[in-house]
Write a protein that holds these residues in place. Sequence first.
Motif, PDB file in Angstrom:
ATOM      1  N   ILE A  65      25.184 -34.618 -17.575  1.00 41.22           N
ATOM      2  CA  ILE A  65      24.468 -35.598 -16.773  1.00 41.22           C
ATOM      3  C   ILE A  65      25.393 -36.797 -16.539  1.00 41.22           C
ATOM      4  CG2 ILE A  65      22.171 -34.925 -17.574  1.00 41.22           C
ATOM      5  CD1 ILE A  65      22.218 -37.556 -19.291  1.00 41.22           C
ATOM      6  N   TYR A  66      25.073 -37.582 -15.545  1.00 37.66           N
ATOM      7  CA  TYR A  66      25.830 -38.787 -15.217  1.00 37.66           C
ATOM      8  C   TYR A  66      24.883 -39.977 -15.265  1.00 37.66           C
ATOM      9  CZ  TYR A  66      29.338 -35.551 -13.563  1.00 37.66           C
ATOM     10  OH  TYR A  66      30.263 -34.544 -13.492  1.00 37.66           O
ATOM     11  N   SER A  67      25.295 -41.017 -15.977  1.00 37.38           N
ATOM     12  CA  SER A  67      24.509 -42.249 -15.984  1.00 37.38           C
ATOM     13  C   SER A  67      25.253 -43.299 -15.174  1.00 37.38           C
ATOM     14  CB  SER A  67      24.255 -42.737 -17.411  1.00 37.38           C
ATOM     15  OG  SER A  67      25.464 -42.968 -18.110  1.00 37.38           O
ATOM     16  N   LEU A 103      19.730 -54.645 -14.834  1.00 36.99           N
ATOM     17  CA  LEU A 103      20.533 -53.430 -14.899  1.00 36.99           C
ATOM     18  C   LEU A 103      19.810 -52.341 -14.130  1.00 36.99           C
ATOM     19  CD1 LEU A 103      22.885 -51.711 -16.035  1.00 36.99           C
ATOM     20  CD2 LEU A 103      21.347 -51.131 -17.928  1.00 36.99           C
ATOM     21  N   HIS A 104      20.504 -51.737 -13.208  1.00 36.13           N
ATOM     22  CA  HIS A 104      20.029 -50.583 -12.443  1.00 36.13           C
ATOM     23  C   HIS A 104      20.554 -49.371 -13.205  1.00 36.13           C
ATOM     24  CE1 HIS A 104      19.691 -48.326  -8.471  1.00 36.13           C
ATOM     25  NE2 HIS A 104      20.554 -47.571  -9.125  1.00 36.13           N
ATOM     26  N   LEU A 105      19.674 -48.616 -13.860  1.00 33.12           N
ATOM     27  CA  LEU A 105      20.063 -47.442 -14.650  1.00 33.12           C
ATOM     28  C   LEU A 105      19.593 -46.186 -13.933  1.00 33.12           C
ATOM     29  CD1 LEU A 105      21.183 -46.079 -17.228  1.00 33.12           C
ATOM     30  CD2 LEU A 105      18.886 -46.361 -18.215  1.00 33.12           C
ATOM     31  N   GLU A 106      20.567 -45.375 -13.526  1.00 32.33           N
ATOM     32  CA  GLU A 106      20.295 -44.161 -12.755  1.00 32.33           C
ATOM     33  C   GLU A 106      20.874 -42.971 -13.504  1.00 32.33           C
ATOM     34  OE1 GLU A 106      20.718 -44.917  -8.416  1.00 32.33           O
ATOM     35  OE2 GLU A 106      22.238 -43.351  -8.589  1.00 32.33           O
ATOM     36  N   ILE A 107      20.185 -41.839 -13.473  1.00 37.16           N
ATOM     37  CA  ILE A 107      20.693 -40.612 -14.103  1.00 37.16           C
ATOM     38  C   ILE A 107      20.600 -39.473 -13.100  1.00 37.16           C
ATOM     39  CG2 ILE A 107      20.377 -38.915 -15.953  1.00 37.16           C
ATOM     40  CD1 ILE A 107      19.373 -41.166 -17.718  1.00 37.16           C
ATOM     41  N   THR A 108      21.691 -38.693 -13.015  1.00 41.18           N
ATOM     42  CA  THR A 108      21.738 -37.542 -12.115  1.00 41.18           C
ATOM     43  C   THR A 108      22.394 -36.363 -12.827  1.00 41.18           C
ATOM     44  OG1 THR A 108      23.853 -38.249 -11.228  1.00 41.18           O
ATOM     45  CG2 THR A 108      21.899 -38.927 -10.014  1.00 41.18           C
ATOM     46  N   THR A 109      22.271 -35.192 -12.224  1.00 38.55           N
ATOM     47  CA  THR A 109      22.900 -33.994 -12.789  1.00 38.55           C
ATOM     48  C   THR A 109      24.196 -33.639 -12.069  1.00 38.55           C
ATOM     49  OG1 THR A 109      21.519 -32.585 -11.401  1.00 38.55           O
ATOM     50  CG2 THR A 109      20.701 -33.069 -13.621  1.00 38.55           C
ATOM     51  N   CYS A 110      24.606 -34.473 -11.117  1.00 38.44           N
ATOM     52  CA  CYS A 110      25.915 -34.349 -10.469  1.00 38.44           C
ATOM     53  C   CYS A 110      26.314 -35.755 -10.047  1.00 38.44           C
ATOM     54  CB  CYS A 110      25.877 -33.407  -9.264  1.00 38.44           C
ATOM     55  SG  CYS A 110      24.975 -34.049  -7.831  1.00 38.44           S
ATOM     56  N   ASP A 111      27.531 -35.918  -9.558  1.00 45.86           N
ATOM     57  CA  ASP A 111      27.913 -37.249  -9.106  1.00 45.86           C
ATOM     58  C   ASP A 111      28.790 -37.170  -7.872  1.00 45.86           C
ATOM     59  OD1 ASP A 111      27.775 -40.123  -9.531  1.00 45.86           O
ATOM     60  OD2 ASP A 111      29.933 -39.949  -9.745  1.00 45.86           O
ATOM     61  N   CYS A 119      29.429 -33.242  -6.021  1.00 40.66           N
ATOM     62  CA  CYS A 119      28.323 -33.097  -5.077  1.00 40.66           C
ATOM     63  C   CYS A 119      28.427 -34.154  -3.979  1.00 40.66           C
ATOM     64  CB  CYS A 119      26.967 -33.166  -5.779  1.00 40.66           C
ATOM     65  SG  CYS A 119      26.496 -34.754  -6.465  1.00 40.66           S
ATOM     66  N   THR A 120      27.665 -33.944  -2.940  1.00 41.31           N
ATOM     67  CA  THR A 120      27.620 -34.885  -1.828  1.00 41.31           C
ATOM     68  C   THR A 120      26.583 -35.963  -2.126  1.00 41.31           C
ATOM     69  OG1 THR A 120      25.863 -33.690  -0.697  1.00 41.31           O
ATOM     70  CG2 THR A 120      28.149 -33.016  -0.208  1.00 41.31           C
ATOM     71  N   TRP A 121      26.583 -37.026  -1.338  1.00 42.65           N
ATOM     72  CA  TRP A 121      25.586 -38.084  -1.492  1.00 42.65           C
ATOM     73  C   TRP A 121      24.172 -37.522  -1.324  1.00 42.65           C
ATOM     74  CZ3 TRP A 121      24.058 -42.273  -3.555  1.00 42.65           C
ATOM     75  CH2 TRP A 121      22.999 -43.024  -3.020  1.00 42.65           C
ATOM     76  N   TYR A 122      23.975 -36.635  -0.349  1.00 45.45           N
ATOM     77  CA  TYR A 122      22.660 -36.039  -0.110  1.00 45.45           C
ATOM     78  C   TYR A 122      22.198 -35.240  -1.330  1.00 45.45           C
ATOM     79  CZ  TYR A 122      18.981 -33.171   1.889  1.00 45.45           C
ATOM     80  OH  TYR A 122      17.790 -32.550   2.113  1.00 45.45           O
ATOM     81  N   GLU A 123      23.083 -34.423  -1.871  1.00 44.97           N
ATOM     82  CA  GLU A 123      22.742 -33.624  -3.050  1.00 44.97           C
ATOM     83  C   GLU A 123      22.488 -34.530  -4.252  1.00 44.97           C
ATOM     84  OE1 GLU A 123      24.459 -29.821  -5.607  1.00 44.97           O
ATOM     85  OE2 GLU A 123      25.745 -30.789  -4.131  1.00 44.97           O
ATOM     86  N   TYR A 124      23.298 -35.567  -4.387  1.00 42.37           N
ATOM     87  CA  TYR A 124      23.142 -36.540  -5.472  1.00 42.37           C
ATOM     88  C   TYR A 124      21.732 -37.126  -5.465  1.00 42.37           C
ATOM     89  CZ  TYR A 124      24.039 -40.947  -8.019  1.00 42.37           C
ATOM     90  OH  TYR A 124      24.003 -42.007  -8.891  1.00 42.37           O
ATOM     91  N   GLN A 125      21.272 -37.530  -4.293  1.00 47.86           N
ATOM     92  CA  GLN A 125      19.934 -38.111  -4.176  1.00 47.86           C
ATOM     93  C   GLN A 125      18.857 -37.132  -4.641  1.00 47.86           C
ATOM     94  OE1 GLN A 125      20.529 -39.272   0.038  1.00 47.86           O
ATOM     95  NE2 GLN A 125      19.671 -41.234  -0.619  1.00 47.86           N
ATOM     96  N   LYS A 126      19.022 -35.866  -4.304  1.00 52.19           N
ATOM     97  CA  LYS A 126      18.041 -34.852  -4.701  1.00 52.19           C
ATOM     98  C   LYS A 126      18.095 -34.559  -6.197  1.00 52.19           C
ATOM     99  CE  LYS A 126      19.064 -31.458  -2.058  1.00 52.19           C
ATOM    100  NZ  LYS A 126      19.090 -30.201  -1.310  1.00 52.19           N
ATOM    101  N   ARG A 127      19.230 -34.851  -6.833  1.00 59.32           N
ATOM    102  CA  ARG A 127      19.407 -34.490  -8.236  1.00 59.32           C
ATOM    103  C   ARG A 127      19.292 -35.685  -9.189  1.00 59.32           C
ATOM    104  NH1 ARG A 127      24.269 -30.236  -8.213  1.00 59.32           N
ATOM    105  NH2 ARG A 127      23.958 -30.405 -10.441  1.00 59.32           N
ATOM    106  N   THR A 128      18.712 -36.782  -8.701  1.00 60.55           N
ATOM    107  CA  THR A 128      18.423 -37.867  -9.631  1.00 60.55           C
ATOM    108  C   THR A 128      17.261 -37.442 -10.527  1.00 60.55           C
ATOM    109  OG1 THR A 128      16.876 -38.984  -8.138  1.00 60.55           O
ATOM    110  CG2 THR A 128      19.177 -39.702  -8.063  1.00 60.55           C
ATOM    111  N   VAL A 129      17.284 -37.952 -11.733  1.00 59.25           N
ATOM    112  CA  VAL A 129      16.217 -37.661 -12.688  1.00 59.25           C
ATOM    113  C   VAL A 129      15.665 -38.987 -13.217  1.00 59.25           C
ATOM    114  CG1 VAL A 129      16.035 -35.534 -14.037  1.00 59.25           C
ATOM    115  CG2 VAL A 129      18.173 -36.719 -13.988  1.00 59.25           C
ATOM    116  N   ASN A 130      14.431 -38.987 -13.548  1.00 55.53           N
ATOM    117  CA  ASN A 130      13.833 -40.170 -14.139  1.00 55.53           C
ATOM    118  C   ASN A 130      14.546 -40.466 -15.454  1.00 55.53           C
ATOM    119  OD1 ASN A 130      12.183 -42.088 -15.363  1.00 55.53           O
ATOM    120  ND2 ASN A 130      10.314 -41.170 -14.548  1.00 55.53           N
TER     121      ASN A 130
END
Length: 144
Positions: A65-67, A103-111, A119-130
């Motif tokens: 994951i990416y924070s 602090l803006h804390l975001e987590i994704t499964t790609c970056d 991944c692309t920006w579009y894919e990144y947006q879809k792969r954000t996780v709470n």
Amino acid sequence: YRPMEYGYVTQWYGGIGGHMCVDLSSSDKAITIYPIAAGQVSAKYYDAYGALVLKIRHNVGGKIIYSTYAHLRSWYVNIGQNVTENTPIGQMGSTGYSTGPHLHLEITTCDWKSQVGGCTWYEYQKRTVNPTSYVNIPSSWNNR
């Protein structure tokens, strides 16, 4: 781990098309920020709005994951540096498009910004996780 010693939530995760992160603040508007888990710094940059952004790649239970930590006042680490959950990585701030220190804390499964993110920006947006899927974030707290 929570990214700050103490604080409170100013905005919860809203998902795709909404708020892709949890916003956190504190009575100390320059509080030290820490990684949510051990990992390696994969990117740091100023975004298009001037916010200082730091990204860390983690292996949590065998899952990558990416924070993302945004609006920082300053950062203390470099790309490629290994960090633990106790490594100070920066200070909370209000850089970029921001209405106040947080602090803006975001987590994704790609970056999309890291060389190893894949991944692309579009894919990144879809792969954000709470972020609350990985970090216990109550409305307010006084320990990590």
